[in-house]
Enzyme design. Sequence first.
Site, PDB file in Angstrom:
ATOM      1  N   MET A 168      10.542  -5.360  -2.409  1.00  0.00           N
ATOM      2  CA  MET A 168      10.671  -5.813  -1.023  1.00  0.00           C
ATOM      3  C   MET A 168      10.453  -7.326  -0.927  1.00  0.00           C
ATOM      4  O   MET A 168       9.512  -7.876  -1.504  1.00  0.00           O
ATOM      5  CB  MET A 168       9.662  -5.082  -0.131  1.00  0.00           C
ATOM      6  CG  MET A 168       9.999  -3.619   0.112  1.00  0.00           C
ATOM      7  SD  MET A 168       8.764  -2.795   1.147  1.00  0.00           S
ATOM      8  CE  MET A 168       8.967  -3.700   2.682  1.00  0.00           C
ATOM      9  N   PRO A 208       2.145   2.998   5.260  1.00  0.00           N
ATOM     10  CA  PRO A 208       3.577   2.725   5.450  1.00  0.00           C
ATOM     11  C   PRO A 208       3.873   1.271   5.125  1.00  0.00           C
ATOM     12  O   PRO A 208       3.025   0.394   5.327  1.00  0.00           O
ATOM     13  CB  PRO A 208       3.790   3.001   6.948  1.00  0.00           C
ATOM     14  CG  PRO A 208       2.639   3.852   7.349  1.00  0.00           C
ATOM     15  CD  PRO A 208       1.484   3.426   6.494  1.00  0.00           C
ATOM     16  N   CYS A 209       5.090   1.006   4.626  1.00  0.00           N
ATOM     17  CA  CYS A 209       5.392  -0.360   4.174  1.00  0.00           C
ATOM     18  C   CYS A 209       6.585  -0.971   4.898  1.00  0.00           C
ATOM     19  O   CYS A 209       7.050  -2.032   4.513  1.00  0.00           O
ATOM     20  CB  CYS A 209       5.677  -0.354   2.665  1.00  0.00           C
ATOM     21  SG  CYS A 209       7.079   0.679   2.181  1.00  0.00           S
ATOM     22  N   GLN A 210       7.055  -0.353   6.002  1.00  0.00           N
ATOM     23  CA  GLN A 210       8.258  -0.883   6.661  1.00  0.00           C
ATOM     24  C   GLN A 210       8.025  -2.218   7.356  1.00  0.00           C
ATOM     25  O   GLN A 210       8.955  -2.931   7.665  1.00  0.00           O
ATOM     26  CB  GLN A 210       8.778   0.083   7.737  1.00  0.00           C
ATOM     27  CG  GLN A 210       8.979   1.495   7.338  1.00  0.00           C
ATOM     28  CD  GLN A 210       7.743   2.343   7.586  1.00  0.00           C
ATOM     29  OE1 GLN A 210       6.686   2.036   7.089  1.00  0.00           O
ATOM     30  NE2 GLN A 210       7.910   3.402   8.335  1.00  0.00           N
ATOM     31  N   GLY A 211       6.768  -2.545   7.648  1.00  0.00           N
ATOM     32  CA  GLY A 211       6.500  -3.643   8.558  1.00  0.00           C
ATOM     33  C   GLY A 211       6.434  -5.021   7.961  1.00  0.00           C
ATOM     34  O   GLY A 211       6.075  -5.958   8.662  1.00  0.00           O
TER      35      GLY A 211
END
Length: 434
Positions: free
Chosen positions: A239, A193-196
Amino acid sequence: MEKEYSINEIAKMMGMSVKTVRRFVASEELKTSKKGSSYTITEEDFQAFRRYIDEGGHIEARKDAANPFAGVSGLDVFDGRELSGTEVVNKYNDRVNLADLAPYWNSAKPSNMTFVDLFCGAGGLSKGLEMAGLQGICGLDWFDEACMTYNRNFDHPFVNGDIKDPANKQKFYDTVRSQLNGRNLDIVAGGFPCQGFSMAGNRIVDDPRNSLYKELIEIVEELKPNFVICENVKGLRTMLGGLVEKKIIADFKEIGYEMNVTTLCAADYYTPQKRERVIFIGNRIGVTNYHPKPMLEPENYITTGQSIADLMNHPEDPAFNHVPTRHKEDMAKRIMETPEGQSLYKGYSDAWKKCPWDAPSCTIKENHGGVNLHPKLPRVLTAREMARLQSFPDDFIFEGPKNKQLVQIGNAVPPLLGKAIGLSLRYSNGDLDE
């Protein structure tokens, strides 16, 4: 009547190759209308396209006049110019090395190269790597139904649990080492996951949601595979203004891995879906990192209709993951009236979207119940139809209730994209014979 042009005419007027123009059509940077099997471009859309190019749209990678290799077999497929050896600037404007996998696609012999798959879900990437002849050692994920699916479809073990839990991590290490039985681990693959990722001032800071990415780095450092594959959504590349991509490359370099990254489109590798994913490939053994060269041109892409037409009259079959949804009459009517390529609801861009019949599907996903619409029938796609559009073979069966099956399929890496990536690593490793 407004003047219309063919793709060939546009190519001549713009000083481009026909293949380059078709790439702009495929990426929807050049708007077209389809009449039968041909595309036409209105004067208005042609002028808009000309302005886009004049204003700098993809100029570095696209201008044939500045490309001394335009028209050279094996290079103009990517609209790229050769830099050194196999390195090109591809259609995403990345400097990458591209492996021609056509000689091996249907004839690669089994390999002794081994892999583990982290955050693997139901196993789309694992299936693709196996299709490439690689040997699976262990999968890992926390999703119970995905665990059930993985265990059904693969012979190697699966660790079901949160990798942040020290007990689960130790179980994973013990399982991997037991399975290897003294052999080397060649590949760690992971779609974290890359949300952080977040920033404070001008630097990326620690974030609790980043923990799974950190776990990936820790596992790679512990197991020391020869190669690493990191897979993610293409939005990761922009991002924090591109700093996240640079951080990933720098973090792996710090532990001894040279990384290359680009975006790959699944439709280029026989998948009936225009699904784009960012793929990092790295190694610590000093060889060249290769990404797969596109194998199909847009006009030869596999279409939605070619992939699922035979299922239109297929009887309901839960064991085959083919259970059509029965909608209320007004809902069925609205589905039929939704144009191809558009969503049933104005507020959605991806959910409840109708797949085109005579082109590759739009991105297959399960978005809070909003699945893709069937192009010809008054219903959403079944799990099996979604699996077909993701390139899963028909003998790959998904476990759990229907809604959990849809989540597993929508989150998966298309196996045929995984196959192309796996063959690329074998190419890098000198593990392929024609």
